[in-house]
Design a protein around this motif. Structure first.
Motif, short mmCIF file in Angstrom:
data_model
loop_
_atom_site.label_atom_id
_atom_site.label_comp_id
_atom_site.label_asym_id
_atom_site.label_seq_id
_atom_site.Cartn_x
_atom_site.Cartn_y
_atom_site.Cartn_z
N PRO A 78 0.83 -1.20 0.00
CA PRO A 78 0.00 0.00 0.00
C PRO A 78 0.86 1.25 0.00
O PRO A 78 2.07 1.18 0.25
N PRO A 79 0.29 2.41 -0.28
CA PRO A 79 1.07 3.65 -0.31
C PRO A 79 1.72 3.94 1.04
O PRO A 79 1.22 3.52 2.08
N GLU A 80 2.84 4.66 0.99
CA GLU A 80 3.52 5.04 2.22
C GLU A 80 2.62 5.96 3.04
O GLU A 80 1.99 6.87 2.51
N ARG A 81 2.62 5.73 4.35
CA ARG A 81 1.82 6.58 5.24
C ARG A 81 2.45 7.95 5.34
O ARG A 81 3.65 8.08 5.52
N GLN A 82 1.66 8.97 5.23
CA GLN A 82 2.15 10.35 5.29
C GLN A 82 2.00 10.94 6.69
O GLN A 82 2.84 11.73 7.13
N ASP A 83 0.92 10.60 7.38
CA ASP A 83 0.68 11.13 8.72
C ASP A 83 0.81 10.02 9.74
O ASP A 83 0.31 8.91 9.54
N ARG A 84 1.47 10.30 10.84
CA ARG A 84 1.67 9.30 11.89
C ARG A 84 1.02 9.78 13.17
O ARG A 84 1.42 10.80 13.73
N GLU A 85 0.01 9.03 13.61
CA GLU A 85 -0.66 9.38 14.85
C GLU A 85 0.12 8.87 16.06
O GLU A 85 -0.12 9.29 17.19
N ALA A 86 1.08 7.96 15.81
CA ALA A 86 1.93 7.42 16.87
C ALA A 86 3.19 6.85 16.23
O ALA A 86 3.22 6.54 15.04
N LEU A 87 4.24 6.74 17.03
CA LEU A 87 5.43 6.01 16.61
C LEU A 87 5.23 4.56 17.04
O LEU A 87 5.27 4.25 18.24
N ARG A 88 5.02 3.67 16.09
CA ARG A 88 4.74 2.26 16.38
C ARG A 88 6.03 1.46 16.19
O ARG A 88 6.50 1.28 15.07
N VAL A 89 6.56 0.95 17.29
CA VAL A 89 7.85 0.28 17.30
C VAL A 89 7.66 -1.22 17.49
O VAL A 89 6.97 -1.66 18.41
N CYS A 90 8.30 -2.01 16.62
CA CYS A 90 8.32 -3.47 16.76
C CYS A 90 9.45 -3.82 17.73
O CYS A 90 10.61 -3.44 17.50
N ALA A 91 9.16 -4.56 18.79
CA ALA A 91 10.20 -4.83 19.79
C ALA A 91 9.90 -6.10 20.57
O ALA A 91 8.76 -6.54 20.66
N ASP A 92 10.96 -6.65 21.13
CA ASP A 92 10.84 -7.79 22.04
C ASP A 92 10.63 -7.25 23.44
O ASP A 92 11.36 -6.38 23.90
N GLY A 93 9.64 -7.77 24.13
CA GLY A 93 9.32 -7.26 25.46
C GLY A 93 10.17 -7.82 26.58
O GLY A 93 9.96 -7.46 27.75
#
Length: 283
Positions: A28-43
């Motif tokens: 899909p198209p690249e997101r232009q607006d970010r409502e949050a910084l969504r980080v992929c991480a190990d907990g």
């Protein structure tokens, strides 16, 4: 061997074990607006990240979210087989804070640090080696994570190798911590570990262990790595923003890494000073 290194180092380091998604749909198209910084991480993957926000990648992510002016959201998943497929590729998060440069299943940003494998020994140890070809290692009982670059070189020099598993669920096992605790207990005379892990766990022993970066190694093993952030392909604007963030905040990022005991190298493979303000150059 290169696949094993990638599995160990992604986070970061080191430590993400993602494979390709295999999805046949168009991006899909690249997101232009970010409502949050969504980080992929190990907990549960210190010193890199955990759900309590105690890892250095957690703190770098906080710095990014503040710069973006949005909330920070973590998507937690154990960094085992399929991590990238189940996080970035599903578009439930947008960035991995630690990804080894050249990892083929993500788009790499510019590197924000370089580090190197290190020997962890007791403070009173007579081992002062900075290369895996040093004959002083012969006959010594040395811990190492299996399938990682130092393994073959340690065996070639005649070390008595104690190996620890590479592919584990971090919610259940912590082989690097086990390797360091064996040094403390005297079960081994040292351990050769990825620098960020070596620095973190060595500093948390009582008394602290000594960390000797292997900056003079001539064994042929690849011990130095550049660490980037990992994002999806086809997102050039997001990559440009992260590269600009790294450039503007390099000194602050290095300060975070130094606090966690990460051995940092400059572009020529030389150790940076402990004070990022005096270090100069890029990692």
């Amino acid at each position: 061997m290169r696949d094993a290194v990638t599995r160990l180092l992604l986070p970061l380091i080191a430590l993400t074990l993602g494979l390709g998604s295999g999805l046949a749909i168009a991006n899909p198209p690249e997101r232009q607006d970010r409502e949050a910084l969504r980080v992929c991480a190990d907990g549960n993957n210190l010193p890199f990240s955990n759900e309590a926000g105690e890892g250095f990648e957690n703190h770098i992510a906080e710095l990014m979210a503040e710069d973006l002016g949005v909330p920070l959201v973590h998507v937690w998943a154990p960094q085992v087989m399929g991590f990238v497929r189940n996080t970035l590729e599903l578009r439930v998060c947008d960035v991995m804070i630690g990804a080894v440069a050249g990892y083929e299943f993500v788009q790499n940003t510019n590197a924000y640090y370089r580090s190197v494998y290190a020997l962890v020994v007791p403070e009173a140890s007579d081992l002062e080696v900075t290369s895996l070809t040093d004959p002083a290692l012969a006959g010594r009982r040395i811990g190492v994570v299996t399938e990682t670059p130092p393994l073959v070189a340690l065996r070639r020099v005649g070390a008595r190798v104690e190996s620890y598993p590479l592919m584990v669920d971090t919610r259940v096992r912590a082989p690097v911590r086990d390797a360091v605790e064996d040094v403390v207990a005297g079960n081994t005379e040292g351990a050769v570990l990825w620098g960020p892990l070596a620095g973190y766990y060595a500093a948390r022993q009582d008394p602290p262990l000594r960390v000797i970066p292997l900056v003079d190694d001539d064994s042929g093993a690849r011990l130095e790595y550049r660490i980037t952030m990992g994002i999806r392909r086809g997102e050039p604007q997001w990559k440009d923003w992260i590269n600009d963030f790294i450039d503007r905040h390099q000194e602050e990022i290095e300060a975070i890494l130094v606090e966690y005991g990460v051995p940092l190298l400059d572009r020529h493979g030389q150790l940076l000073t402990s004070d990022p303000a005096d270090a100069g150059g890029e990692p």
